[in-house]
Design a protein around this motif. Structure first.
Motif, PDB file in Angstrom:
ATOM      1  N   UNK A  19       0.810  -1.216   0.000  1.00  0.00           N
ATOM      2  CA  UNK A  19       0.000   0.000   0.000  1.00  0.00           C
ATOM      3  C   UNK A  19       0.847   1.272   0.000  1.00  0.00           C
ATOM      4  N   UNK A  20       2.164   1.139   0.038  1.00  0.00           N
ATOM      5  CA  UNK A  20       3.045   2.307   0.042  1.00  0.00           C
ATOM      6  C   UNK A  20       2.852   3.110  -1.243  1.00  0.00           C
ATOM      7  N   UNK A  21       2.616   4.405  -1.087  1.00  0.00           N
ATOM      8  CA  UNK A  21       2.481   5.287  -2.240  1.00  0.00           C
ATOM      9  C   UNK A  21       1.091   5.342  -2.853  1.00  0.00           C
ATOM     10  N   UNK A  22       0.142   4.577  -2.334  1.00  0.00           N
ATOM     11  CA  UNK A  22      -1.214   4.571  -2.881  1.00  0.00           C
ATOM     12  C   UNK A  22      -2.123   5.463  -2.054  1.00  0.00           C
ATOM     13  N   UNK A  36     -29.405   4.606  -1.847  1.00  0.00           N
ATOM     14  CA  UNK A  36     -29.508   3.761  -0.665  1.00  0.00           C
ATOM     15  C   UNK A  36     -28.158   3.126  -0.359  1.00  0.00           C
ATOM     16  N   UNK A  37     -27.587   3.416   0.832  1.00  0.00           N
ATOM     17  CA  UNK A  37     -26.303   2.817   1.192  1.00  0.00           C
ATOM     18  C   UNK A  37     -26.383   1.294   1.179  1.00  0.00           C
ATOM     19  N   UNK A  38     -25.324   0.662   0.737  1.00  0.00           N
ATOM     20  CA  UNK A  38     -25.247  -0.797   0.670  1.00  0.00           C
ATOM     21  C   UNK A  38     -24.124  -1.262   1.597  1.00  0.00           C
ATOM     22  N   UNK A  39     -24.420  -1.323   2.877  1.00  0.00           N
ATOM     23  CA  UNK A  39     -23.436  -1.783   3.846  1.00  0.00           C
ATOM     24  C   UNK A  39     -22.571  -0.656   4.378  1.00  0.00           C
ATOM     25  N   UNK A  40     -21.502  -1.040   5.029  1.00  0.00           N
ATOM     26  CA  UNK A  40     -20.581  -0.092   5.649  1.00  0.00           C
ATOM     27  C   UNK A  40     -19.627   0.499   4.619  1.00  0.00           C
ATOM     28  N   UNK A  41     -19.070   1.685   4.916  1.00  0.00           N
ATOM     29  CA  UNK A  41     -18.058   2.260   4.023  1.00  0.00           C
ATOM     30  C   UNK A  41     -16.862   1.323   3.884  1.00  0.00           C
ATOM     31  N   UNK A  42     -16.216   1.365   2.727  1.00  0.00           N
ATOM     32  CA  UNK A  42     -15.075   0.506   2.425  1.00  0.00           C
ATOM     33  C   UNK A  42     -13.828   1.356   2.185  1.00  0.00           C
ATOM     34  N   UNK A  43     -12.676   0.778   2.459  1.00  0.00           N
ATOM     35  CA  UNK A  43     -11.404   1.419   2.167  1.00  0.00           C
ATOM     36  C   UNK A  43     -10.945   0.911   0.806  1.00  0.00           C
ATOM     37  N   UNK A  44     -10.630   1.829  -0.106  1.00  0.00           N
ATOM     38  CA  UNK A  44     -10.244   1.446  -1.468  1.00  0.00           C
ATOM     39  C   UNK A  44      -8.984   2.187  -1.893  1.00  0.00           C
ATOM     40  N   UNK A  45      -8.134   1.520  -2.666  1.00  0.00           N
ATOM     41  CA  UNK A  45      -6.967   2.192  -3.238  1.00  0.00           C
ATOM     42  C   UNK A  45      -7.417   2.924  -4.499  1.00  0.00           C
ATOM     43  N   UNK A  46      -6.775   4.071  -4.751  1.00  0.00           N
ATOM     44  CA  UNK A  46      -7.184   4.909  -5.869  1.00  0.00           C
ATOM     45  C   UNK A  46      -5.977   5.325  -6.687  1.00  0.00           C
ATOM     46  N   UNK A  47      -6.006   5.013  -7.964  1.00  0.00           N
ATOM     47  CA  UNK A  47      -4.932   5.438  -8.866  1.00  0.00           C
ATOM     48  C   UNK A  47      -5.418   6.504  -9.840  1.00  0.00           C
ATOM     49  N   UNK A  48      -6.694   6.916  -9.707  1.00  0.00           N
ATOM     50  CA  UNK A  48      -7.300   7.834 -10.673  1.00  0.00           C
ATOM     51  C   UNK A  48      -7.418   9.266 -10.177  1.00  0.00           C
ATOM     52  N   UNK A  49      -7.244   9.488  -8.881  1.00  0.00           N
ATOM     53  CA  UNK A  49      -7.324  10.836  -8.343  1.00  0.00           C
ATOM     54  C   UNK A  49      -8.714  11.298  -7.955  1.00  0.00           C
ATOM     55  N   UNK A  50      -9.569  10.380  -7.534  1.00  0.00           N
ATOM     56  CA  UNK A  50     -10.917  10.749  -7.095  1.00  0.00           C
ATOM     57  C   UNK A  50     -10.841  11.557  -5.805  1.00  0.00           C
ATOM     58  N   UNK A  51     -11.838  12.421  -5.611  1.00  0.00           N
ATOM     59  CA  UNK A  51     -11.872  13.253  -4.421  1.00  0.00           C
ATOM     60  C   UNK A  51     -13.185  13.139  -3.681  1.00  0.00           C
ATOM     61  N   UNK A  52     -13.217  13.757  -2.510  1.00  0.00           N
ATOM     62  CA  UNK A  52     -14.409  13.726  -1.651  1.00  0.00           C
ATOM     63  C   UNK A  52     -15.633  14.212  -2.432  1.00  0.00           C
TER      64      UNK A  52
END
Length: 85
Positions: A19-22, A36-52
């Protein structure tokens, strides 16, 4: 593949070497209706630069994520595959 909304980012002082650098995003998955939320929030790696606040396409394909990170021992399961316009 699942649609979700980025609700924040995560930082870690100690993490698995794969996970270093991601960039790590906290993403709330949604059902097909997109509201409609589908479960709990998930932690995801991002290489595309998505923001809040952005809507993203998530993949829970472990093999694809392992290839993306280049490590067969990574504990990461979720990755951002796309950002919705």
């Amino acid at each position: 593949m699942q649609v979700g909304k980025v609700i924040g980012t995560a930082t870690a002082t100690v993490k698995h070497r794969s996970m270093e650098g991601w960039k790590l995003l906290v993403v709330q998955p949604y059902m097909v209706d997109g509201t409609t939320p589908d479960g709990d929030p998930q932690l995801a790696v991002d290489s595309l630069g998505a923001g809040r606040g952005e809507t993203v396409l998530l993949s829970s394909d472990g093999k694809g994520t392992r290839e993306l990170l280049g490590d067969d021992t990574t504990p990461v399961r979720w990755s951002v595959m796309g950002i919705a316009d």
